[in-house]
Scaffold this motif. Structure first.
Motif, PDB file in Angstrom:
ATOM      1  N   LEU A 272       0.831  -1.210   0.000  1.00 33.40           N
ATOM      2  CA  LEU A 272       0.000   0.000   0.000  1.00 33.40           C
ATOM      3  C   LEU A 272       0.864   1.258   0.000  1.00 33.40           C
ATOM      4  O   LEU A 272       0.538   2.251  -0.662  1.00 33.40           O
ATOM      5  CB  LEU A 272      -0.930  -0.001   1.213  1.00 33.40           C
ATOM      6  CG  LEU A 272      -2.029  -1.069   1.216  1.00 33.40           C
ATOM      7  CD1 LEU A 272      -2.803  -1.020   2.525  1.00 33.40           C
ATOM      8  CD2 LEU A 272      -2.964  -0.869   0.022  1.00 33.40           C
ATOM      9  N   ARG A 273       1.973   1.224   0.720  1.00 29.20           N
ATOM     10  CA  ARG A 273       2.872   2.372   0.759  1.00 29.20           C
ATOM     11  C   ARG A 273       3.458   2.630  -0.634  1.00 29.20           C
ATOM     12  O   ARG A 273       3.543   3.773  -1.093  1.00 29.20           O
ATOM     13  CB  ARG A 273       3.990   2.133   1.764  1.00 29.20           C
ATOM     14  CG  ARG A 273       4.904   3.335   1.989  1.00 29.20           C
ATOM     15  CD  ARG A 273       5.980   3.035   3.007  1.00 29.20           C
ATOM     16  NE  ARG A 273       5.412   2.655   4.290  1.00 29.20           N
ATOM     17  CZ  ARG A 273       5.407   1.422   4.785  1.00 29.20           C
ATOM     18  NH1 ARG A 273       5.952   0.442   4.087  1.00 29.20           N
ATOM     19  NH2 ARG A 273       4.857   1.164   5.943  1.00 29.20           N
ATOM     20  N   GLY A 274       3.875   1.560  -1.302  1.00 29.86           N
ATOM     21  CA  GLY A 274       4.441   1.712  -2.634  1.00 29.86           C
ATOM     22  C   GLY A 274       3.426   2.259  -3.621  1.00 29.86           C
ATOM     23  O   GLY A 274       3.749   3.137  -4.435  1.00 29.86           O
ATOM     24  N   LEU A 275       2.191   1.757  -3.571  1.00 32.39           N
ATOM     25  CA  LEU A 275       1.139   2.252  -4.463  1.00 32.39           C
ATOM     26  C   LEU A 275       0.819   3.709  -4.159  1.00 32.39           C
ATOM     27  O   LEU A 275       0.602   4.518  -5.075  1.00 32.39           O
ATOM     28  CB  LEU A 275      -0.110   1.391  -4.316  1.00 32.39           C
ATOM     29  CG  LEU A 275       0.028  -0.078  -4.752  1.00 32.39           C
ATOM     30  CD1 LEU A 275      -1.259  -0.847  -4.461  1.00 32.39           C
ATOM     31  CD2 LEU A 275       0.379  -0.169  -6.239  1.00 32.39           C
ATOM     32  N   GLY A 276       0.820   4.042  -2.868  1.00 32.13           N
ATOM     33  CA  GLY A 276       0.574   5.432  -2.492  1.00 32.13           C
ATOM     34  C   GLY A 276       1.675   6.350  -3.002  1.00 32.13           C
ATOM     35  O   GLY A 276       1.402   7.463  -3.469  1.00 32.13           O
ATOM     36  N   ALA A 278       3.402   5.867  -5.669  1.00 32.58           N
ATOM     37  CA  ALA A 278       3.204   6.002  -7.116  1.00 32.58           C
ATOM     38  C   ALA A 278       2.114   7.023  -7.435  1.00 32.58           C
ATOM     39  O   ALA A 278       2.253   7.836  -8.355  1.00 32.58           O
ATOM     40  CB  ALA A 278       2.850   4.642  -7.724  1.00 32.58           C
ATOM     41  N   VAL A 279       1.042   6.982  -6.660  1.00 37.94           N
ATOM     42  CA  VAL A 279      -0.047   7.938  -6.868  1.00 37.94           C
ATOM     43  C   VAL A 279       0.435   9.368  -6.653  1.00 37.94           C
ATOM     44  O   VAL A 279       0.020  10.306  -7.345  1.00 37.94           O
ATOM     45  CB  VAL A 279      -1.229   7.607  -5.924  1.00 37.94           C
ATOM     46  CG1 VAL A 279      -2.258   8.739  -5.935  1.00 37.94           C
ATOM     47  CG2 VAL A 279      -1.870   6.287  -6.332  1.00 37.94           C
ATOM     48  N   ARG A 280       1.377   9.534  -5.715  1.00 36.62           N
ATOM     49  CA  ARG A 280       1.904  10.875  -5.418  1.00 36.62           C
ATOM     50  C   ARG A 280       3.031  11.296  -6.348  1.00 36.62           C
ATOM     51  O   ARG A 280       3.648  12.336  -6.150  1.00 36.62           O
ATOM     52  CB  ARG A 280       2.369  10.924  -3.959  1.00 36.62           C
ATOM     53  CG  ARG A 280       1.211  10.884  -2.954  1.00 36.62           C
ATOM     54  CD  ARG A 280       1.707  11.087  -1.525  1.00 36.62           C
ATOM     55  NE  ARG A 280       2.475   9.928  -1.060  1.00 36.62           N
ATOM     56  CZ  ARG A 280       1.938   8.871  -0.455  1.00 36.62           C
ATOM     57  NH1 ARG A 280       0.611   8.831  -0.265  1.00 36.62           N
ATOM     58  NH2 ARG A 280       2.684   7.872  -0.055  1.00 36.62           N
ATOM     59  N   GLY A 281       3.306  10.469  -7.366  1.00 38.96           N
ATOM     60  CA  GLY A 281       4.268  10.873  -8.375  1.00 38.96           C
ATOM     61  C   GLY A 281       5.567  10.100  -8.393  1.00 38.96           C
ATOM     62  O   GLY A 281       6.373  10.255  -9.320  1.00 38.96           O
ATOM     63  N   ASP A 282       5.815   9.259  -7.394  1.00 41.01           N
ATOM     64  CA  ASP A 282       7.031   8.440  -7.369  1.00 41.01           C
ATOM     65  C   ASP A 282       6.705   7.100  -8.013  1.00 41.01           C
ATOM     66  O   ASP A 282       6.288   6.153  -7.352  1.00 41.01           O
ATOM     67  CB  ASP A 282       7.506   8.258  -5.932  1.00 41.01           C
ATOM     68  CG  ASP A 282       8.759   7.389  -5.842  1.00 41.01           C
ATOM     69  OD1 ASP A 282       9.364   7.100  -6.892  1.00 41.01           O
ATOM     70  OD2 ASP A 282       9.131   7.008  -4.697  1.00 41.01           O
ATOM     71  N   LEU A 283       6.923   7.005  -9.327  1.00 41.69           N
ATOM     72  CA  LEU A 283       6.541   5.799 -10.054  1.00 41.69           C
ATOM     73  C   LEU A 283       7.333   4.581  -9.625  1.00 41.69           C
ATOM     74  O   LEU A 283       6.902   3.441  -9.850  1.00 41.69           O
ATOM     75  CB  LEU A 283       6.694   6.030 -11.555  1.00 41.69           C
ATOM     76  CG  LEU A 283       5.770   7.101 -12.153  1.00 41.69           C
ATOM     77  CD1 LEU A 283       5.975   7.205 -13.660  1.00 41.69           C
ATOM     78  CD2 LEU A 283       4.308   6.777 -11.837  1.00 41.69           C
ATOM     79  N   ALA A 284       8.506   4.789  -9.006  1.00 38.92           N
ATOM     80  CA  ALA A 284       9.276   3.651  -8.505  1.00 38.92           C
ATOM     81  C   ALA A 284       8.511   2.923  -7.398  1.00 38.92           C
ATOM     82  O   ALA A 284       8.821   1.773  -7.077  1.00 38.92           O
ATOM     83  CB  ALA A 284      10.632   4.114  -7.979  1.00 38.92           C
ATOM     84  N   GLY A 285       7.500   3.572  -6.815  1.00 39.73           N
ATOM     85  CA  GLY A 285       6.675   2.913  -5.822  1.00 39.73           C
ATOM     86  C   GLY A 285       5.992   1.683  -6.375  1.00 39.73           C
ATOM     87  O   GLY A 285       5.778   0.700  -5.649  1.00 39.73           O
ATOM     88  N   LEU A 286       5.643   1.713  -7.676  1.00 39.34           N
ATOM     89  CA  LEU A 286       5.058   0.528  -8.308  1.00 39.34           C
ATOM     90  C   LEU A 286       6.060  -0.624  -8.305  1.00 39.34           C
ATOM     91  O   LEU A 286       5.694  -1.783  -8.086  1.00 39.34           O
ATOM     92  CB  LEU A 286       4.631   0.848  -9.743  1.00 39.34           C
ATOM     93  CG  LEU A 286       3.404   1.746  -9.914  1.00 39.34           C
ATOM     94  CD1 LEU A 286       3.186   2.046 -11.391  1.00 39.34           C
ATOM     95  CD2 LEU A 286       2.170   1.065  -9.330  1.00 39.34           C
ATOM     96  N   GLY A 287       7.329  -0.280  -8.554  1.00 37.74           N
ATOM     97  CA  GLY A 287       8.369  -1.301  -8.531  1.00 37.74           C
ATOM     98  C   GLY A 287       8.535  -1.903  -7.148  1.00 37.74           C
ATOM     99  O   GLY A 287       8.685  -3.126  -7.002  1.00 37.74           O
ATOM    100  N   THR A 290       5.546  -4.150  -6.415  1.00 35.75           N
ATOM    101  CA  THR A 290       5.670  -5.395  -7.183  1.00 35.75           C
ATOM    102  C   THR A 290       6.736  -6.300  -6.595  1.00 35.75           C
ATOM    103  O   THR A 290       6.544  -7.515  -6.476  1.00 35.75           O
ATOM    104  CB  THR A 290       6.009  -5.076  -8.647  1.00 35.75           C
ATOM    105  OG1 THR A 290       4.982  -4.265  -9.213  1.00 35.75           O
ATOM    106  CG2 THR A 290       6.146  -6.357  -9.460  1.00 35.75           C
ATOM    107  N   ALA A 291       7.872  -5.711  -6.203  1.00 34.26           N
ATOM    108  CA  ALA A 291       8.953  -6.512  -5.621  1.00 34.26           C
ATOM    109  C   ALA A 291       8.496  -7.201  -4.345  1.00 34.26           C
ATOM    110  O   ALA A 291       8.876  -8.353  -4.074  1.00 34.26           O
ATOM    111  CB  ALA A 291      10.167  -5.627  -5.348  1.00 34.26           C
ATOM    112  N   ILE A 292       7.703  -6.524  -3.538  1.00 34.96           N
ATOM    113  CA  ILE A 292       7.198  -7.134  -2.305  1.00 34.96           C
ATOM    114  C   ILE A 292       6.342  -8.355  -2.633  1.00 34.96           C
ATOM    115  O   ILE A 292       6.480  -9.422  -2.008  1.00 34.96           O
ATOM    116  CB  ILE A 292       6.394  -6.111  -1.477  1.00 34.96           C
ATOM    117  CG1 ILE A 292       7.331  -5.063  -0.888  1.00 34.96           C
ATOM    118  CG2 ILE A 292       5.592  -6.800  -0.378  1.00 34.96           C
ATOM    119  CD1 ILE A 292       6.618  -3.911  -0.201  1.00 34.96           C
TER     120      ILE A 292
END
Length: 315
Positions: A272-276, A278-287, A290-292
């Protein structure tokens, strides 16, 4: 009461010569000097001779047990004369207050082992943006989800830990069939030998306490190879295999008690933190998210594979 600590560093390859030297020097710089420094060399006579010449103030010996980290640690414990034995990875650097923090944590006689805080030192200069902090254990470091202050824990991480020497001997030492064994250049990144030992100690000695002490700090080198996704995935799978061996030894209830909370609380929060992010502009959050999910899946696959292998062997 004054405590005597024997520091044990297990080594195996000349490729880490500079790292070994840095680890040894960090022990020499401790504010609380160790009782003795023991360097155990894993079946490498040339490296053993070289280290004896380079570090005459240290006790340099060859691994007298089975090849691998567990055998090396047992060898070190067997010749140590300190009340405590502290383990430092051969590619890590201890902060000057490392030993003092460990010894202070043993003030309570019920404490049998203490684990410290391990920071990653990325050889690439910085953490890969896709690499989630929840999985820093894959590179031998403290991870998100661990306590932030001195706390009781189930097990230590072996590269930054101290034990009462007599307790390790009484328990029979580290199991040599669990953990990493390097043969030539080939090695599957297994682990969990310290997890199994900690659980075995507390099962045999009810009331024993194992602590996490964040003031016992080291920096652990993370090579460029270990910062790659391929290693991340392989390490997760190997961890699952190792956990299967641990549960075979000490039972699933104790062997997976921490992992259940980690998988059901820490990792979902990380996704959830990573997706959040990404929503705030840090696209590496998707990575990271996904890695988790990939890390959890590969660890589970390794565990299931290990359990099936054990069942087949038993038949």
């Amino acid at each position: 009461m004054s405590r005597r600590t024997s520091v044990i560093i297990c080594v195996y390859t000349e490729d880490r010569w500079e790292d070994i030297g840095a680890a040894v020097e960090s022990v020499r710089r401790q504010r609380r000097q160790p009782h003795e420094l023991i360097i155990v060399v894993d079946h490498n006579p040339d490296l053993c001779l070289r280290l004896k010449r380079e570090h005459p103030d240290a006790i340099v010996v060859e691994n007298a047990q089975a090849r691998g980290l567990s055998g090396g640690r047992n060898t070190g414990v067997g010749i140590a004369t300190g009340d405590l034995v502290a383990f430092l990875d051969d590619d890590a650097i201890a902060d000057p207050g490392w030993l003092h923090a460990f010894e202070a944590a043993f003030a309570d006689p019920a404490v049998v082992a203490v684990g410290g805080f391990t920071r990653p030192r990325w050889a690439t200069g910085r953490r890969p943006r896709w690499f989630p902090e929840e999985f820093d254990w894959t590179v031998g470091c403290s991870y998100r989800g661990m306590p932030a202050q001195r706390s009781r824990i189930r097990n230590v991480m072996g590269g930054n830990a101290a034990f009462r020497r007599d307790v390790v001997i009484e328990a029979g030492g580290f199991r040599t069939h669990i953990g990493r064994s390097v043969r030539g250049r080939a090695s599957r990144p297994l682990g969990c030998e310290e997890t199994e030992l900690c659980i075995r100690i507390t099962q045999r000695r009810p009331g024993s306490v194992i602590l996490f002490e964040p003031a016992a700090v080291i920096e652990h080198k993370v090579t460029a190879e270990r910062a790659r996704f391929a290693y991340f995935r392989a390490r997760c799978f190997a961890e699952g295999l190792s956990k299967a061996l641990v549960t075979e030894s000490v039972g699933a209830q104790d062997g997976l008690s921490s992992e259940v909370s980690y998988a059901t609380r820490t990792l979902p929060a990380g996704v959830l933190r990573g997706l959040g992010d990404a929503v705030r502009g840090d696209l590496a959050g998707l990575g990271r998210a996904t890695a988790i999910m990939v890390g959890l899946a590969w660890t589970a696959c390794g565990y299931l594979g290990g359990r099936i292998r054990s069942a087949v062997s038993a038949r």
